[in-house]
Each structure stands twice: as structure tokens, then as C-alpha cells.
Design an enzyme around this catalytic site. Structure first.
Site, short mmCIF file in Angstrom:
data_model
loop_
_atom_site.label_atom_id
_atom_site.label_comp_id
_atom_site.label_asym_id
_atom_site.label_seq_id
_atom_site.Cartn_x
_atom_site.Cartn_y
_atom_site.Cartn_z
N TYR A 76 0.75 -1.39 0.29
CA TYR A 76 0.17 0.12 -0.19
C TYR A 76 0.64 1.38 -0.03
O TYR A 76 0.87 2.52 -0.31
CB TYR A 76 -0.97 -0.22 1.22
CG TYR A 76 -1.65 -1.15 1.56
CD1 TYR A 76 -2.49 -2.01 0.78
CD2 TYR A 76 -2.59 -1.28 2.16
CE1 TYR A 76 -3.03 -2.79 0.83
CE2 TYR A 76 -4.05 -1.81 3.08
CZ TYR A 76 -3.74 -2.73 1.88
OH TYR A 76 -4.62 -3.51 1.66
N HIS A 82 0.05 -11.62 1.85
CA HIS A 82 -0.33 -10.88 1.64
C HIS A 82 -1.31 -11.73 0.32
O HIS A 82 -2.69 -11.66 0.64
CB HIS A 82 -0.32 -9.38 1.06
CG HIS A 82 -1.31 -8.49 0.52
ND1 HIS A 82 -0.83 -7.46 0.30
CD2 HIS A 82 -2.75 -8.47 0.22
CE1 HIS A 82 -1.49 -6.33 0.39
NE2 HIS A 82 -3.07 -7.37 0.06
#
Length: 267
Positions: A39, A97
Site C-alpha cells: 500500500y 498478502h
């Protein structure tokens, strides 16, 4: 250790936008924050937390290891970098992730590296994200069910991921729902709007309440104070069996997140 039922997501929010979102959420009573290496906002999240003045032990911070850092030699150094950005000695939860593309790094290698990070005190809990059943089995074999805190998956009224959910429940693995509002599409659904009117609630509150009443953790994001304030009230909305059944009937296997070259073989 448990996973908070409600938290703040920070996907696609960066710089001043994410700082404002996190600080506003913390002012409103949020205490769980979800971020990730990819991110590129961990430093901003860390700044927002530091400036909030809230004690670290009052917060639950999750980050996620990106695919480039899944190998045994890279995972722990990358997590230490994340901690530096977040201005914390530890995170409460660290997830893989996405599974390694083409199994370039085995699930066993990544999960065992995560276990080492946990043993070092860098993370309180570990888990997985975007893992289908076959890879959940590999993760369980690598570190044991008791060490997998959650599987964070796309889950919303239009994609209820029942096979993965059922397997996870059988194993005692908690589910965290991301994309719970389906990029806002769920808020436009007539059934959900009718249920919202019935309960004098917002469509977002109805969807979030449905997910939490189903036993999932949720991490909606927003940049608007009014939406952040409204979302956190979702836990007060009590849906009845008829409401839950109507939302269950909306499932249409509509997957919104399946990046080419990254997505595993979905169930």
C-alpha cells in the site's frame, strides 16, 4: 489473542489522505488498523498513530508481507522495515498478502519465516490472505492451525466464498472480510436498501452488520468523517434471520479482485 471484529482499512489511501483517515478514525473510537507493505502507506499510518497520542497497547495493527518479500531471507528484514515505518516494536498481526506467484516461494518457507518473526516478538499473531483451501492446508501443515489467526479474503454479499469459509470454520480459522461493501456496489442493491430502511440504518451498516453477525471481521475504509462515524455504528444494527437469509441469497460468485499473475486457483 483474538482478531477485532471491526477495524479500519487503508487500501488505496496514501500520504495526507491516509493520515487524515487514520487520525479521524482513531478520534471516533477505531482501534484496529489494517495496512500492507504494497500500500506504500505504512510510514503515513505510523505518523498518524504517533500524532494521535493513543497508547500502542490500545491499538491492533495489521500489516501484510508483499510477494517480493516471502522468502526466508527477505521476510523478517522486510517486516523490520515495516515496523520502522509504523514506529512500533511489533505489529499485532502479520499476514502473507498473496501466495507466491507460481509457488516461487513455498507456503511452508513463508509461514515458517513468519513463525520465526512471531518467536522474535516482531508480530503477536500471524496469518494468511487470499489463500484458497489447497494453500490453507499447506499453511496448516507448515505451522499448525493454532498459529493461523485469520485468512483475509474478498467477501461481500455478491461473493460469499462459502467453500473457503466452511473449511476455515471446520479448522477453527477466523475469516476477515475485505471489500465487504463490494466497491460500494452492495450499497446500491435494492434488497440491502430495503433492509436498511426497515432498521433505519444505512446500507453500509447493514452489509457490515451482516458480515459481523456471520462471524467475520471487517475492515472498511473511508476518507469521510461521516462515513467513518456511521460505519463504526454497524455493530449496533441487529439483523434478523429473514434479513440474513435475504442477503445470503444475493451471492452470485462476483469476484472483484483477481490480479492476473497473482491470483491463486480460487475455489
Amino acid at each position: 489473542m483474538t482478531i477485532p471484529a471491526f477495524g479500519l482499512g487503508t487500501f488505496r489511501l496514501q500520504d495526507d489522505v491516509v493520515i487524515h483517515s487514520v487520525k479521524t478514525a482513531l478520534e471516533l473510537g477505531y482501534r484496529a488498523i489494517d495496512t500492507a507493505q504494497i500500500y506504500e502507506n505504512e510510514a503515513a499510518v505510523g505518523q498518524a498513530i504517533a500524532e494521535s497520542g493513543i497508547a500502542r497497547d490500545q491499538l491492533f495493527i495489521t500489516t501484510k508481507i508483499w510477494i517480493e518479500n516471502l522468502s526466508a531471507e527477505k521476510l523478517i528484514p522486510s517486516l523490520q522495515q515495516s515496523l520502522s515505518k509504523l514506529r512500533s516494536d511489533y505489529v499485532d498481526l502479520t499476514l502473507i498478502h498473496w501466495p507466491s506467484s507460481g509457488a516461487a516461494v513455498s507456503v511452508k518457507e513463508s509461514m515458517q519465516a513468519l513463525m520465526t518473526a512471531k518467536e522474535m516478538g516482531l508480530t503477536r499473531q500471524i496469518g494468511i490472505s487470499n489463500f484458497p483451501i489447497a494453500l490453507m492446508k499447506e499453511a496448516i501443515e507448515a505451522v499448525g492451525i493454532e498459529n493461523i489467526a485469520t485468512n483475509q479474503i474478498e467477501l461481500h454479499p455478491f461473493l460469499q466464498n462459502r467453500e473457503v469459509v466452511e473449511f476455515a470454520k471446520q479448522q477453527g480459522i477466523h475469516i476477515t472480510s475485505y471489500m465487504t461493501l463490494a466497491y460500494g456496489e452492495a450499497l446500491k442493491d435494492g434488497t440491502i436498501q430495503d433492509i436498511a430502511q426497515k432498521h433505519q440504518a444505512t446500507p453500509a451498516q447493514v452489509v457490515l452488520s451482516w458480515a459481523m453477525q456471520s462471524g467475520y471481521a471487517v475492515i472498511p475504509s473511508s476518507t469521510k468523517r461521516e462515513n467513518l462515524a456511521s460505519n463504526i455504528e454497524a455493530a449496533r444494527v441487529e439483523l434478523d434471520a429473514e434479513d440474513m437469509a435475504q442477503i445470503a441469497a444475493l451471492d452470485r460468485q462476483q469476484r472483484l479482485v483477481s490480479p492476473e499473475g497473482l491470483a491463486p486457483d480460487w475455489d
